[in-house]
Design an enzyme around this catalytic site. Structure first.
Site, PDB file in Angstrom:
ATOM      1  N   ARG A   1     -15.226  12.050   8.227  1.00  0.00           N
ATOM      2  CA  ARG A   1     -13.970  12.768   8.524  1.00  0.00           C
ATOM      3  C   ARG A   1     -13.704  13.852   7.491  1.00  0.00           C
ATOM      4  O   ARG A   1     -13.216  14.936   7.816  1.00  0.00           O
ATOM      5  CB  ARG A   1     -12.800  11.778   8.556  1.00  0.00           C
ATOM      6  CG  ARG A   1     -12.780  10.916   9.808  1.00  0.00           C
ATOM      7  CD  ARG A   1     -11.817   9.757   9.655  1.00  0.00           C
ATOM      8  NE  ARG A   1     -10.484  10.193   9.323  1.00  0.00           N
ATOM      9  CZ  ARG A   1      -9.595   9.454   8.642  1.00  0.00           C
ATOM     10  NH1 ARG A   1      -9.911   8.248   8.237  1.00  0.00           N
ATOM     11  NH2 ARG A   1      -8.399   9.926   8.392  1.00  0.00           N
TER      12      ARG A   1
ATOM     13  N   ASP B   1     -15.108   1.940   7.682  1.00  0.00           N
ATOM     14  CA  ASP B   1     -14.187   2.938   7.124  1.00  0.00           C
ATOM     15  C   ASP B   1     -14.887   3.818   6.107  1.00  0.00           C
ATOM     16  O   ASP B   1     -14.643   5.022   6.057  1.00  0.00           O
ATOM     17  CB  ASP B   1     -12.964   2.268   6.488  1.00  0.00           C
ATOM     18  CG  ASP B   1     -12.015   3.316   5.935  1.00  0.00           C
ATOM     19  OD1 ASP B   1     -11.529   4.139   6.732  1.00  0.00           O
ATOM     20  OD2 ASP B   1     -11.786   3.342   4.721  1.00  0.00           O
TER      21      ASP B   1
ATOM     22  N   HIS C   1       0.846  -1.188   0.000  1.00  0.00           N
ATOM     23  CA  HIS C   1       0.000   0.000   0.000  1.00  0.00           C
ATOM     24  C   HIS C   1       0.881   1.238   0.000  1.00  0.00           C
ATOM     25  O   HIS C   1       1.833   1.326   0.774  1.00  0.00           O
ATOM     26  CB  HIS C   1      -0.901   0.013   1.247  1.00  0.00           C
ATOM     27  CG  HIS C   1      -1.743   1.247   1.346  1.00  0.00           C
ATOM     28  ND1 HIS C   1      -2.929   1.377   0.680  1.00  0.00           N
ATOM     29  CD2 HIS C   1      -1.549   2.403   2.016  1.00  0.00           C
ATOM     30  CE1 HIS C   1      -3.443   2.571   0.934  1.00  0.00           C
ATOM     31  NE2 HIS C   1      -2.626   3.213   1.746  1.00  0.00           N
TER      32      HIS C   1
ATOM     33  N   SER D   1      -7.706   3.478   9.425  1.00  0.00           N
ATOM     34  CA  SER D   1      -8.448   3.430   8.160  1.00  0.00           C
ATOM     35  C   SER D   1      -7.695   2.586   7.130  1.00  0.00           C
ATOM     36  O   SER D   1      -8.259   1.682   6.500  1.00  0.00           O
ATOM     37  CB  SER D   1      -8.643   4.873   7.662  1.00  0.00           C
ATOM     38  OG  SER D   1      -8.970   4.916   6.306  1.00  0.00           O
TER      39      SER D   1
HETATM   40  N1  URA Z   1      -6.123   6.686   3.031  1.00  0.00           N
HETATM   41  C1  URA Z   1      -7.050   5.956   3.691  1.00  0.00           C
HETATM   42  O1  URA Z   1      -7.414   4.883   3.268  1.00  0.00           O
HETATM   43  N2  URA Z   1      -7.552   6.468   4.837  1.00  0.00           N
HETATM   44  C2  URA Z   1      -7.168   7.638   5.352  1.00  0.00           C
HETATM   45  O2  URA Z   1      -7.643   8.018   6.394  1.00  0.00           O
HETATM   46  C3  URA Z   1      -6.214   8.380   4.640  1.00  0.00           C
HETATM   47  C4  URA Z   1      -5.707   7.880   3.481  1.00  0.00           C
END
Ligand code: URA
Length: 435
Positions: free
Chosen positions: A168, A161, A82, A183
């Site tokens: 958020r 999420d 990632h 997240s």
């Molecule tokens: N990428 C994500 O998946 N979540 C976040 O909070 C910020 C970047």
């Protein structure tokens, strides 16, 4: 249990228990806790933080808020990767075939681009026919048969999420380390891989502007791995200029093809060798980083990595003739050179400005439902450290937009290049690994 008592505890800087965090996540996903109370708790977390244990619990509760995909019946360790996102970051598309051609299995869900950052899923969809959704069964079958799969984030994974991120975004609580780390990690952990390599970027084009912030986020995510018994490592790499030369979807895929054929930009290729060696070690295919790197280089030189990319594209419905003949990709009607107005050395290329410029040319989206022009973007001709003469080509713009936008973007790209008489920066920044 009352949500207002949980908010009060975090407001007063107290530690939350598993029961309290679980109550919040379940209640919010089931619409029993309204947005205004969830917002208050998010702000309390934003302001007062969470300790390692709380972050581990929050991640775990988010992870199990939806489906959890299990790949344990597929032989071998499954790897995932990632990147916290950047400009011109096409690493997954190069790295995936490189490590998979050496025997690793990559099972990955990726995101779309937003704002100045691109997304792997958009890049893949610039290959005609390529499909980025699969069922759980199809995903598993491709990991087993091809050894490499990349799809978009499945809608049944981590619904917590999805809801929390949207909240958020409108409550000024995105840039909180516990919330970002949970997240990212909850989604990764729910999609089934055994080992995860994170690339935490810092610099103007990245989420984290300084190396200290990047280290803090990386350490938090590696600690989540420790709390939850997963092999998670994080590299910290700079995004002080776009990665490689190409920014924009099919332009980047063409650069991926060049790199897999051994003709890619140095910074991209070296980052892939570095990350790939770590992933092959995580997957226990090599126990020595140098041997892993040798194998990766060999598979670029003998064409196996490129063959694996074609196999992966074909498995997801993509038209491989585009990979074999990249000149088939659409090209924009306007191709505009940007020439230097001065002599000197490139000291910096503002990645954020280049990412935004590419978006304005049509290569990215400002809002989630904007439509991308797959052929639009920017190809740099100069990178940090390069000498440049007045009148020399700095970059080329690709767009189907009108004159007015082209003129504005032309100016923005020109000013994104910091050209000075001397080179006043360190050009080779070492990568840092947190494990
Ligand atoms: N990428 C994500 O998946 N979540 C976040 O909070 C910020 C970047």
């Amino acid at each position: 249990m009352l949500i207002e008592e949980i908010i009060e505890k975090k407001r007063d800087k107290k530690e939350l228990t598993r029961e309290e965090i679980s109550f919040f996540i379940k209640g919010y996903v089931n619409n029993e806790i309204p947005d205004y109370q969830a917002s208050a708790l998010l702000m309390a977390i934003y302001l007062n933080g969470m300790n390692k244990k709380e972050i581990g619990i929050l991640t775990d509760e988010m992870r199990v808020s939806g489906e959890v995909w299990d790949l344990s019946d597929i032989p071998g360790l499954k790897v995932d990767k990632h990147s916290t996102g950047g400009v011109g970051d096409k690493v997954s598309l190069v790295l995936g075939p490189m490590v998979c051609s050496c025997g690793a299995k990559l099972a990955k869900m990726s995101g779309r681009g937003l704002g100045h950052t691109g997304g792997t899923i958009d890049k893949l969809e610039s290959i005609p026919g390529f499909k980025t959704t699969q069922t759980y069964e199809q995903f598993k079958k491709q990991v087993k048969d091809v050894g490499m799969v990349i799809i978009g984030q499945d809608k049944n994974i981590d619904p917590a999420d999805k809801k929390l991120y949207a909240l958020r975004d409108v409550t000024a609580t995105v840039s909180s380390i516990p919330l970002i780390a949970s997240s990212i990690m909850s989604k990764k952990l729910a999609s089934g891989a055994d080992c995860i390599l994170l690339d935490v970027k810092y610099g103007s084009g990245a989420f984290m502007k300084t190396i200290e912030e990047a280290k803090n986020l990386a350490t938090t995510m590696v600690d989540i791995g420790k709390e939850l018994n997963k092999d998670v490592k994080a590299e910290i790499t700079d995004m002080d200029q776009p990665l490689g030369y190409a920014v924009g979807n099919n332009l980047e895929v063409k650069e991926v093809i060049d790199t897999l054929k051994g003709n890619g930009p140095k910074d991209l290729y070296e980052l892939c060798l570095y990350s790939g060696s770590i992933m092959l070690k995580q997957a226990k295919i090599f126990d020595d980083l140098d041997k892993a790197k040798e194998a990766l280089i060999e598979n670029i030189n003998n064409g196996k990595a490129f063959e694996k990319f074609k196999e992966f594209v074909a498995a997801q419905g993509g038209d491989v003739s585009y990979i074999e003949n990249p000149e088939k990709f659409d090209v924009c009607k306007n191709i505009v050179p940007v020439y230097s107005k001065e002599d000197g050395f490139v000291n910096r290329i503002d990645a954020l400005a280049i990412g935004k410029a590419s978006m304005r040319l049509g290569g990215g989206r400002e809002k989630l439902d904007d439509i991308i022009d797959m052929a639009a973007g920017i190809v740099l001709n100069k990178k940090i450290g390069d000498k440049v003469a007045k009148g020399e080509l700095l970059a080329t713009l690709y767009t189907n937009k009108n004159e007015e936008i082209i003129e504005e973007v032309h100016e923005e790209v020109l000013t994104a290049f910091y050209i000075k008489d001397k080179l006043e920066i360190e050009t080779d920044k070492p990568h840092i690994l947190i494990e």
